[in-house]
Design a protein around this motif. Structure first.
Motif, PDB file in Angstrom:
ATOM      1  N   ILE A  70     -30.453 -84.976 -22.043  1.00 16.97           N
ATOM      2  CA  ILE A  70     -30.763 -86.389 -21.932  1.00 16.97           C
ATOM      3  C   ILE A  70     -29.297 -87.018 -22.214  1.00 16.97           C
ATOM      4  O   ILE A  70     -28.952 -87.978 -21.646  1.00 16.97           O
ATOM      5  CB  ILE A  70     -31.818 -86.588 -23.099  1.00 16.97           C
ATOM      6  CG1 ILE A  70     -33.253 -86.158 -22.416  1.00 16.97           C
ATOM      7  CG2 ILE A  70     -31.560 -88.136 -23.394  1.00 16.97           C
ATOM      8  CD1 ILE A  70     -34.219 -86.497 -23.575  1.00 16.97           C
ATOM      9  N   GLU A  71     -28.602 -86.301 -23.473  1.00 20.71           N
ATOM     10  CA  GLU A  71     -27.122 -86.865 -23.527  1.00 20.71           C
ATOM     11  C   GLU A  71     -26.179 -86.968 -22.627  1.00 20.71           C
ATOM     12  O   GLU A  71     -25.592 -87.859 -22.203  1.00 20.71           O
ATOM     13  CB  GLU A  71     -26.719 -86.129 -24.769  1.00 20.71           C
ATOM     14  CG  GLU A  71     -27.454 -86.375 -26.099  1.00 20.71           C
ATOM     15  CD  GLU A  71     -26.882 -85.494 -27.160  1.00 20.71           C
ATOM     16  OE1 GLU A  71     -25.955 -84.744 -27.102  1.00 20.71           O
ATOM     17  OE2 GLU A  71     -27.650 -85.437 -28.313  1.00 20.71           O
ATOM     18  N   ASN A  72     -26.331 -85.816 -21.624  1.00 20.12           N
ATOM     19  CA  ASN A  72     -25.379 -85.530 -20.838  1.00 20.12           C
ATOM     20  C   ASN A  72     -25.752 -86.293 -19.366  1.00 20.12           C
ATOM     21  O   ASN A  72     -24.600 -86.665 -18.585  1.00 20.12           O
ATOM     22  CB  ASN A  72     -25.144 -83.829 -20.454  1.00 20.12           C
ATOM     23  CG  ASN A  72     -24.474 -83.161 -21.403  1.00 20.12           C
ATOM     24  OD1 ASN A  72     -23.933 -83.968 -22.173  1.00 20.12           O
ATOM     25  ND2 ASN A  72     -24.879 -81.807 -21.412  1.00 20.12           N
ATOM     26  N   GLU A  73     -27.084 -86.399 -18.986  1.00 20.92           N
ATOM     27  CA  GLU A  73     -27.345 -87.268 -17.881  1.00 20.92           C
ATOM     28  C   GLU A  73     -27.687 -88.647 -18.188  1.00 20.92           C
ATOM     29  O   GLU A  73     -27.147 -89.747 -17.359  1.00 20.92           O
ATOM     30  CB  GLU A  73     -28.171 -86.341 -16.966  1.00 20.92           C
ATOM     31  CG  GLU A  73     -27.806 -85.159 -16.594  1.00 20.92           C
ATOM     32  CD  GLU A  73     -26.611 -85.270 -15.623  1.00 20.92           C
ATOM     33  OE1 GLU A  73     -26.815 -86.186 -14.972  1.00 20.92           O
ATOM     34  OE2 GLU A  73     -25.687 -84.385 -15.699  1.00 20.92           O
ATOM     35  N   PHE A  74     -28.661 -88.842 -19.063  1.00 22.36           N
ATOM     36  CA  PHE A  74     -29.181 -90.165 -19.189  1.00 22.36           C
ATOM     37  C   PHE A  74     -28.321 -91.098 -19.908  1.00 22.36           C
ATOM     38  O   PHE A  74     -28.046 -92.055 -19.587  1.00 22.36           O
ATOM     39  CB  PHE A  74     -30.722 -89.982 -19.892  1.00 22.36           C
ATOM     40  CG  PHE A  74     -31.387 -91.538 -19.767  1.00 22.36           C
ATOM     41  CD1 PHE A  74     -32.158 -92.077 -18.668  1.00 22.36           C
ATOM     42  CD2 PHE A  74     -31.600 -92.032 -21.253  1.00 22.36           C
ATOM     43  CE1 PHE A  74     -32.772 -93.133 -19.002  1.00 22.36           C
ATOM     44  CE2 PHE A  74     -31.914 -93.354 -21.456  1.00 22.36           C
ATOM     45  CZ  PHE A  74     -32.541 -93.786 -20.430  1.00 22.36           C
ATOM     46  N   LEU A  75     -28.198 -90.619 -21.058  1.00 20.34           N
ATOM     47  CA  LEU A  75     -27.104 -91.437 -22.059  1.00 20.34           C
ATOM     48  C   LEU A  75     -25.625 -91.729 -21.349  1.00 20.34           C
ATOM     49  O   LEU A  75     -25.096 -92.743 -21.484  1.00 20.34           O
ATOM     50  CB  LEU A  75     -26.937 -90.929 -23.359  1.00 20.34           C
ATOM     51  CG  LEU A  75     -28.444 -91.054 -24.061  1.00 20.34           C
ATOM     52  CD1 LEU A  75     -28.343 -90.312 -25.514  1.00 20.34           C
ATOM     53  CD2 LEU A  75     -28.914 -92.301 -24.192  1.00 20.34           C
ATOM     54  N   GLU A  76     -25.227 -90.678 -20.774  1.00 17.47           N
ATOM     55  CA  GLU A  76     -24.002 -90.722 -20.252  1.00 17.47           C
ATOM     56  C   GLU A  76     -23.945 -91.776 -18.983  1.00 17.47           C
ATOM     57  O   GLU A  76     -22.962 -92.530 -18.880  1.00 17.47           O
ATOM     58  CB  GLU A  76     -23.609 -89.424 -19.636  1.00 17.47           C
ATOM     59  CG  GLU A  76     -22.118 -89.142 -18.733  1.00 17.47           C
ATOM     60  CD  GLU A  76     -20.996 -89.665 -19.638  1.00 17.47           C
ATOM     61  OE1 GLU A  76     -20.158 -90.209 -19.007  1.00 17.47           O
ATOM     62  OE2 GLU A  76     -21.135 -89.421 -20.914  1.00 17.47           O
ATOM     63  N   THR A  77     -24.855 -91.862 -18.039  1.00 17.87           N
ATOM     64  CA  THR A  77     -25.169 -92.729 -17.146  1.00 17.87           C
ATOM     65  C   THR A  77     -25.201 -94.421 -17.745  1.00 17.87           C
ATOM     66  O   THR A  77     -24.472 -94.997 -17.241  1.00 17.87           O
ATOM     67  CB  THR A  77     -26.383 -92.512 -16.342  1.00 17.87           C
ATOM     68  OG1 THR A  77     -26.295 -91.288 -15.915  1.00 17.87           O
ATOM     69  CG2 THR A  77     -26.635 -93.746 -15.239  1.00 17.87           C
TER      70      THR A  77
END
Length: 109
Positions: A70-77
């Motif tokens: 979640i941190e690497n894909e959703f929140l990073e986006t």
């Protein structure tokens, strides 16, 4: 075997699997992040919040793997497109534990 991320999203947000019925966890989370950004920019905040609630559900009860995804894909986006003006608006939409992870994501990148 389906992952917790994919099975939860399939149950609560089935519409996001219509274009890709067999996504990876990472591509799915990235697509959800882009969807949220699109809806926030359009002013359709309620639609973005419905996705954020499911992401928060996954993050709150998730394993380290789920939290990292979640941190690497959703929140990073979300973080990649933010500006000082949009940061406040995005922070207001996120629940407390996602706010902390979001700030961590911003600071690390």
């Amino acid at each position: 075997m389906k992952s917790k991320i994919i099975s939860t999203v399939k149950e609560w947000l089935p519409w996001c699997l219509e274009s890709d019925p067999n996504p990876t966890e990472y591509s799915l989370l990235n697509n959800l992040g882009n969807y949220c950004l699109e809806k926030i920019n359009e002013g359709s905040v309620d639609e973005a919040i419905s996705v954020i609630k499911i992401i928060n559900l996954l993050y709150s009860g998730g394993s380290l793997h789920i939290k990292n995804a979640i941190e690497n894909e959703f929140l990073e986006t979300l973080a990649a497109s933010q500006s000082p003006a949009s940061l406040k608006a995005q922070m207001e939409l996120l629940p407390d534990n996602l706010k902390q992870a979001y700030l961590k994501t911003i600071l690390e990148n």
